[in-house]
Scaffold this motif. Structure first.
Motif, PDB file in Angstrom:
ATOM      1  N   ILE A  90      39.190 -21.067 -27.778  1.00  0.00           N
ATOM      2  CA  ILE A  90      40.051 -20.156 -26.951  1.00  0.00           C
ATOM      3  C   ILE A  90      40.706 -21.447 -25.996  1.00  0.00           C
ATOM      4  CG2 ILE A  90      40.078 -18.296 -25.434  1.00  0.00           C
ATOM      5  CD1 ILE A  90      37.208 -17.670 -26.399  1.00  0.00           C
TER       6      ILE A  90
ATOM      7  N   HIS B  94      41.664 -20.478 -21.615  1.00  0.00           N
ATOM      8  CA  HIS B  94      40.579 -19.274 -21.557  1.00  0.00           C
ATOM      9  C   HIS B  94      40.746 -18.325 -20.393  1.00  0.00           C
ATOM     10  CE1 HIS B  94      36.974 -20.835 -19.470  1.00  0.00           C
ATOM     11  NE2 HIS B  94      37.794 -21.822 -19.843  1.00  0.00           N
ATOM     12  N   GLU B  95      40.829 -19.274 -19.146  1.00  0.00           N
ATOM     13  CA  GLU B  95      40.943 -18.622 -17.583  1.00  0.00           C
ATOM     14  C   GLU B  95      42.290 -18.234 -17.270  1.00  0.00           C
ATOM     15  OE1 GLU B  95      39.250 -21.408 -15.179  1.00  0.00           O
ATOM     16  OE2 GLU B  95      37.094 -21.033 -15.710  1.00  0.00           O
TER      17      GLU B  95
ATOM     18  N   PRO C 243      45.775 -16.477 -23.130  1.00  0.00           N
ATOM     19  CA  PRO C 243      44.674 -17.243 -23.973  1.00  0.00           C
ATOM     20  C   PRO C 243      45.079 -17.192 -25.365  1.00  0.00           C
ATOM     21  CG  PRO C 243      43.721 -15.400 -23.045  1.00  0.00           C
ATOM     22  CD  PRO C 243      44.929 -15.371 -22.567  1.00  0.00           C
TER      23      PRO C 243
ATOM     24  N   ARG D 158      43.763 -18.047 -29.490  1.00  0.00           N
ATOM     25  CA  ARG D 158      42.379 -17.993 -30.099  1.00  0.00           C
ATOM     26  C   ARG D 158      42.531 -18.847 -31.466  1.00  0.00           C
ATOM     27  NH1 ARG D 158      37.975 -14.752 -28.175  1.00  0.00           N
ATOM     28  NH2 ARG D 158      38.460 -13.821 -26.475  1.00  0.00           N
TER      29      ARG D 158
ATOM     30  N   THR E 275      32.618 -25.191 -22.587  1.00  0.00           N
ATOM     31  CA  THR E 275      33.516 -24.549 -21.695  1.00  0.00           C
ATOM     32  C   THR E 275      34.014 -25.459 -20.769  1.00  0.00           C
ATOM     33  OG1 THR E 275      32.076 -22.433 -21.868  1.00  0.00           O
ATOM     34  CG2 THR E 275      33.958 -22.561 -20.164  1.00  0.00           C
TER      35      THR E 275
ATOM     36  N   TYR F 160      39.855 -24.729 -21.885  1.00  0.00           N
ATOM     37  CA  TYR F 160      39.578 -24.223 -23.087  1.00  0.00           C
ATOM     38  C   TYR F 160      37.920 -24.009 -23.213  1.00  0.00           C
ATOM     39  CZ  TYR F 160      37.129 -28.883 -23.495  1.00  0.00           C
ATOM     40  OH  TYR F 160      36.331 -30.026 -23.479  1.00  0.00           O
ATOM     41  N   LYS F 161      37.725 -23.296 -24.444  1.00  0.00           N
ATOM     42  CA  LYS F 161      36.002 -22.701 -24.443  1.00  0.00           C
ATOM     43  C   LYS F 161      36.193 -23.000 -26.142  1.00  0.00           C
ATOM     44  CE  LYS F 161      33.589 -18.815 -22.937  1.00  0.00           C
ATOM     45  NZ  LYS F 161      33.567 -17.781 -22.290  1.00  0.00           N
TER      46      LYS F 161
END
Length: 402
Positions: free
Chosen positions: A240, A243-244, A248, A250, A309, A313-314
């Motif tokens: 992701i 992601h914050e 975002p 995926r 994380t 990104y994650k």
């Protein structure tokens, strides 16, 4: 006058002491900043201020893996953060612009945050160093030494890469060795249930999953008409980006997949099977079997990515089980798993060292880590040349032979 600056760790040890992610080991960077004359052996250097900090650089480029999109899309998104606090190692005496220095050794300890974090970003455990293929994701750390030669002179920065791994996802920890189970129902006719004996995996670790397909006893006549065509099990990597942020994106990659053809009607007692696969590992050696020299910023991992994380990104991993049915809709179940950069045998080897590091850390106070004394030799010191290995013989400077 420019200085020669380097950072060295303690003898026979790494900069990094302790295990990031495991608070009992007080993860920290220990070393010393060494400053010597930059030109000539004995030319003193004017020093005003010396500081050191650990800097994290993170960048993403979601389109980098596609040649076409990489050209039309925006450039890399990048952030730079200071981990922990910047340390002031030296400041020239008040009233003086700078001090003429022959030699300087300044010990330091930077503690890496190990708190749970939550809202306090400063206390979050920093993510491990990572570089994915095509540089779609990068995180790396540098020790940055800032030297100012005079208050009116611009600061000079010297960066030294420090690879950082995380050890809180080791598959040998008890919390990952408890069975995990999940269920999913389709059309009120069939229930898919899975059970995993453990849920942290590393390169070449075996992944086994216990699978049960059960008919709904209230709709038995309809459920018995369902045919189980095949069952697939696999591992997916989900990245992701941002992601914050507001938008975002995926990206899902299937890393491994195993398919079993069944072709039987749903038995009244249900259908049970065990399916397994091996977690894929990345080949570190080239075609000739040679292990290439790694980049200084990144440890060499046998997996391309792992559960992590960052700010931009994650990366998450899922074990999926899909039952392909006729006379009923297919069932797909995705169960989150943890991917560790080290295999199970490697994790076992680390456990003893982690215990020892925790015992060593018990004697250290983060508020007063008891640093060795600084060594500062000024140009005016009578033994200043001796410290640099130089002696004056007949008015000429020559190497000192003890």
């Amino acid at each position: 006058m420019a200085a020669l600056v380097r950072v060295s760790g303690n003898p026979n040890s790494n900069f990094l002491v302790g295990y990031p992610g495991i608070s009992a080991t007080l993860p920290r960077i220990e070393g010393r900043v060494e400053i010597r004359p930059g030109s000539g052996t004995t030319q003193p250097v004017n020093i005003s201020v010396v500081t050191v900090c650990l800097q994290r650089r993170e960048s993403i480029h979601p389109a980098a893996d596609s040649l076409v999109r990489a050209h039309v899309s925006s450039s890399r998104k990048e952030i730079t953060d200071i981990v922990g606090k910047e340390m002031l190692l030296y400041r020239s005496p008040s009233g003086r612009d700078s001090e003429a220095i022959m030699l300087m050794d300044l010990p330091f300890v930077i503690f890496i945050p190990y708190g749970r974090g939550g809202e306090e970003i400063a206390r979050r455990v920093p993510p491990a160093s990572l570089q994915l293929d095509k540089r779609t994701v990068e995180t790396y750390y540098e020790l940055v030494v800032t030297v100012q030669h005079g208050h009116s002179d611009p600061q000079k920065k010297y960066a030294f890469p420090v690879p950082i791994s995380r050890y809180d996802t080791l598959s040998t920890f008890g919390m990952y060795n408890r069975p995990e189970s999940a269920e999913r129902v389709t059309d009120h006719l069939v229930t898919l249930g899975i059970s995993l004996p453990r849920w942290s995996y590393g390169p070449l670790d075996p992944v086994s999953v216990y699978i049960k397909l059960s008919p709904n006893p209230d709709w038995m006549s309809k459920a018995k008409r369902v045919t189980i065509s095949s069952i697939s099990v696999g591992i997916e990597e989900e990245i992701i980006y941002n992601h914050e942020g507001d938008e975002p994106t995926r990206k899902i990659n299937t890393l491994a997949k195993q398919r079993q053809t069944v072709g039987v009607r749903m038995p009244e007692a249900g259908y049970f099977t065990n399916l397994g696969l091996v977690f894929p590992a990345r080949e570190l050696r080239d075609n000739e079997g040679v292990l290439p020299r790694g980049k200084r910023e990144y440890p060499m991992y046998a997996v391309s990515g792992f559960t992590t994380t960052g700010t931009l990104y994650k990366i998450e991993y899922y074990l999926f089980v899909k039952a392909k049915l006729s006379s009923a809709r297919d069932i797909l179940l995705r169960q989150p798993i943890v991917v560790c950069p080290f295999d199970h045998a490697g994790c076992k080897e680390e456990m003893e060292a982690i215990e020892q590091a925790a015992k060593d850390a018990a004697h250290i106070s983060p508020d007063n880590p008891m640093l060795p004394a600084k060594t500062i030799i000024k140009a005016s010191d009578p033994a200043g040349l001796r410290a640099l290995g130089i002696a004056v013989v007949g008015g000429t400077r020559k190497p000192l032979i003890e």
